[in-house]
Design an enzyme around this catalytic site. Structure first.
Site, PDB file in Angstrom:
ATOM      1  N   CYS A  41     -70.480  87.045 -23.068  1.00  0.00           N
ATOM      2  CA  CYS A  41     -70.164  85.617 -23.021  1.00  0.00           C
ATOM      3  C   CYS A  41     -70.066  85.089 -21.594  1.00  0.00           C
ATOM      4  CB  CYS A  41     -68.842  85.344 -23.736  1.00  0.00           C
ATOM      5  SG  CYS A  41     -68.929  85.507 -25.530  1.00  0.00           S
ATOM      6  N   CYS A  64     -76.877  82.195 -28.873  1.00  0.00           N
ATOM      7  CA  CYS A  64     -76.572  82.959 -30.077  1.00  0.00           C
ATOM      8  C   CYS A  64     -76.610  82.094 -31.338  1.00  0.00           C
ATOM      9  CB  CYS A  64     -75.198  83.612 -29.935  1.00  0.00           C
ATOM     10  SG  CYS A  64     -74.740  84.677 -31.329  1.00  0.00           S
ATOM     11  N   HIS A  82     -70.697  68.316 -35.731  1.00  0.00           N
ATOM     12  CA  HIS A  82     -71.744  68.735 -34.794  1.00  0.00           C
ATOM     13  C   HIS A  82     -72.825  67.676 -34.637  1.00  0.00           C
ATOM     14  CE1 HIS A  82     -69.969  72.670 -36.023  1.00  0.00           C
ATOM     15  NE2 HIS A  82     -70.009  72.835 -34.718  1.00  0.00           N
ATOM     16  N   HIS A  85     -71.213  60.730 -32.619  1.00  0.00           N
ATOM     17  CA  HIS A  85     -71.439  59.815 -31.508  1.00  0.00           C
ATOM     18  C   HIS A  85     -71.153  60.462 -30.159  1.00  0.00           C
ATOM     19  CE1 HIS A  85     -67.118  59.062 -30.677  1.00  0.00           C
ATOM     20  NE2 HIS A  85     -66.990  59.362 -31.945  1.00  0.00           N
ATOM     21  N   HIS A 109     -59.680  60.586 -34.749  1.00  0.00           N
ATOM     22  CA  HIS A 109     -59.921  60.465 -36.183  1.00  0.00           C
ATOM     23  C   HIS A 109     -58.809  61.128 -36.989  1.00  0.00           C
ATOM     24  CE1 HIS A 109     -63.965  58.808 -35.791  1.00  0.00           C
ATOM     25  NE2 HIS A 109     -64.171  59.664 -34.822  1.00  0.00           N
ATOM     26  N   ARG A 419     -59.876  37.802 -28.838  1.00  0.00           N
ATOM     27  CA  ARG A 419     -59.162  38.928 -29.432  1.00  0.00           C
ATOM     28  C   ARG A 419     -57.654  38.722 -29.472  1.00  0.00           C
ATOM     29  NH1 ARG A 419     -62.659  43.906 -26.694  1.00  0.00           N
ATOM     30  NH2 ARG A 419     -64.422  43.745 -28.146  1.00  0.00           N
ATOM     31  N   HIS A 521     -56.052  48.186 -26.979  1.00  0.00           N
ATOM     32  CA  HIS A 521     -57.485  48.423 -26.813  1.00  0.00           C
ATOM     33  C   HIS A 521     -57.959  48.457 -25.359  1.00  0.00           C
ATOM     34  CE1 HIS A 521     -61.696  48.517 -27.796  1.00  0.00           C
ATOM     35  NE2 HIS A 521     -61.933  47.342 -27.226  1.00  0.00           N
TER      36      HIS A 521
END
Length: 588
Positions: A41, A64, A82, A85, A109, A419, A521
């Site tokens: 590795c 691999c 996998h 975004h 998430h 907003r 935000h």
């Protein structure tokens, strides 16, 4: 003592190396059980060495198991991490050899994903940089001309621009992947007097974009910087398309008086696309981009000139980079709950839509060397974060025709207002949330909406009455609301809330709704800069050798940023910073 030094939290922890690996349950043990050796590795040599970007381990993972696309094609399950975004990222963003693996997606998430040798997810700790003194004795030192800190759109743009202008460039990113908040941008990029607008018959002007931006910021934006944003927007869009971006779709975001929000064909999310294009261009140029590399101190000489930085690498530890000029592009601090609450106590405990690296590092670093901070209390909440999550529902859904409905089944505000105004209107509704309602026509008009279905955020019904039942609002009132809105569309006049654009009626089955609530935000405040992106000190003079671009800066958006102006800002001011920094470096 500076404010940021009072809100540091825990020190940044380096990952445990192979020699100190604990036993049991980690990927190293799983691989070892199959006869895989450390050198398989990490590579061969007298000492096991891993660079901060973990290049060799990641290369061997791919050799691999195949690349992300290949692994994704063989993955099962409704959510496929996998193929996302995030694009092309290192395997070690999630998979760790000698500690519990963690799903990076879980930082934003809510879904639960299993991972080999994984432990229970804990929110990622991202403390602000400490400020160590230069250690006594020798310290590893490198040299470059332009050093960029931050791997989002502003930083990548500055680095590419500087490289193309002939500078030797290093880019540092503290997260295990580049992209920053820019990768999460959904709606698009505002630009005026563009070729796309001309092709679609949209009559817009740079002056009108300036006026909309200034008005949206309640007059608090620096007029010189706002003019640069508007006047350079079309050229910045051309630069992006010139390096491979598709910005051919056009829409409108809140506060804009014309369709000027550019995005990929079909209305795909703009951020992931731009991030991928910038990464690809950085790779083509062979740019020295290092992840897991946190700048902990900016260095300057006795005359106040910037001379370099101290970096704490995940594996390398503390080292120094001497640079002729430094560009800060580290983003804002919306993910720093303590700092947000300090400046806006009423926002304490409010969820954020930001990725975990948005903690204000650059603001702290810049202030520590004398940079002036401006408008730090101007923090934006976005009206449409999916309720119970950190997933932002792009303003473009409303821009393409969706409406907001409360629990009484009624509209209550102009959906494409600024907003701040829309957020306050939502917070005044029962439950402090609302439903973003749209139909199949809106869904087909904006490709990125499909992602919300994929994430199980959408309720649906074959008819308005069926949707009303699904979201538990009064059916009669909800049907009357849709009928009245559709009549307004037909008449091209919204008599209830003066919505200026009415792109389409909501009549095409199926009918859909996403519950949304405001979340933190964007931070409009930050380091003060001038028109050349030089960081301004408290005495009003530029700090020699220090530049900044993107959300780390303040003064452009004033009290409120318009949707679509963030990407425009990062590209425009990133280009300026890269060009001006290079010119400064060549002059030293």
């Amino acid at each position: 003592m500076l404010l940021f030094r009072l809100i540091l939290g825990l020190a940044f922890l380096a990952t445990t190396l192979c020699a100190a690996a604990p036993t049991g349950g980690h990927l190293a043990d799983l691989h070892g059980g199959k006869g895989v050796q450390c050198t398989d590795c990490h590579g061969k040599g007298r000492k096991v060495k891993v660079d901060d970007s973990e290049t060799v381990p990641n290369s061997n993972c791919v050799n691999c198991h195949g690349d992300l696309k290949a692994v994704g094609e063989n993955s099962k399950g409704h959510i496929n991490p996998h193929i996302s975004h995030l694009g092309k990222i290192n395997c070690t963003v999630c998979h760790a050899g000698h500690q519990a693996s963690q799903v990076y997606c879980a930082n934003c998430h809510g879904f639960d994903l299993k991972i080999p040798a994984g432990g229970p997810h804990a929110p990622q700790a991202n403390p602000l940089p400490t400020a160590p003194a230069l250690p006594k004795g020798k310290i590893q030192t490198e040299r470059t001309e332009v050093l960029v800190v931050g791997g989002g759109a502003a930083g990548m743009t500055a680095a590419i621009t500087a490289h193309d202008a002939g500078a030797k460039v290093i880019l540092l990113e503290k997260q295990p992947l580049t992209g920053g908040n820019s990768m999460l941008a959904a709606g698009g990029m505002n630009a005026a007097e563009t070729r796309v607008q001309a092709m679609k018959g949209v009559k817009d002007t740079k002056e009108l974009m300036f006026q909309d931006t200034a008005k949206g910021g309640k007059g608090l934006g620096d007029p010189a910087l706002v003019h640069i944003l508007a006047d350079s927007s079309a050229a910045s869009l051309d630069w992006l398309t010139g390096i491979g971006a598709d910005m051919s779709d056009l829409g409108r975001m809140g506060g804009a008086s014309q369709d000027r929000c550019h995005r990929p064909k079909g209305g795909s999310a703009v951020g992931a696309h731009i991030a991928a294009v910038l990464k690809e261009n950085a790779a083509k140029r062979g740019l020295d981009v290092r992840v897991n590399s946190q700048v902990v101190k900016i260095l300057k000489d006795g005359k106040g000139r910037i001379t370099g930085v101290l970096v704490k690498g995940r594996h390398r530890g503390l080292y120094r980079i001497n640079a002729k000029v430094l560009v800060l592009a580290t983003g804002g601090f919306s993910a720093n709950a303590e700092l947000v609450a300090h400046y806006q106590p009423r926002m304490k405990g409010m969820i954020t839509s930001n990725q975990p690296g948005a903690t204000g590092d650059g603001v702290a670093l810049g202030e520590a060397v004398g940079g002036e901070l401006v408008q730090m209390k101007e923090i934006q909440i976005h009206p449409s974060v999916a309720s119970g999550s950190r997933i932002l529902i792009t303003e473009a859904v409303r821009g393409n025709g969706a409406i907001l409905v409360n629990r009484e089944g009624k509209r209550f505000f102009n959906e494409i207002g600024t907003r701040d105004a829309v957020s306050q209107a939502v917070l005044h509704q029962t439950g402090e949330s609302a439903f973003m309602v749209f139909d199949e026509g809106v869904r087909r008009s904006l490709k990125q909406i499909d992602g919300y279905f994929h994430l199980d955020l959408v309720k649906e019904g074959e008819s308005p009455e069926a949707l009303a039942k699904a979201i538990e609002v009064p059916s009669d009132a909800f049907r009357a609301t849709l009928d009245r809105y559709n009549q307004a569309v037909d008449a091209k006049q919204d008599g209830d809330f003066k919505r200026p654009d009415l792109p389409r009626a909501l009549r095409t089955a199926k009918f859909y709704a996403i519950e949304v609530a405001p979340g933190i935000h964007y931070t409009m405040g930050g380091l003060k800069i001038d028109a050349d992106t030089r960081v301004i000190a408290k005495d009003g003079k530029p700090i020699p050798g220090l530049y900044a671009a993107g959300e780390v800066t303040g003064g452009i958006h004033g009290a409120n940023r318009l949707g679509g102006n963030s990407i425009s800002e990062t590209i425009t001011f990133g280009r300026i910073a890269g060009a001006r920094a290079t010119a400064f470096a060549k002059s030293r």
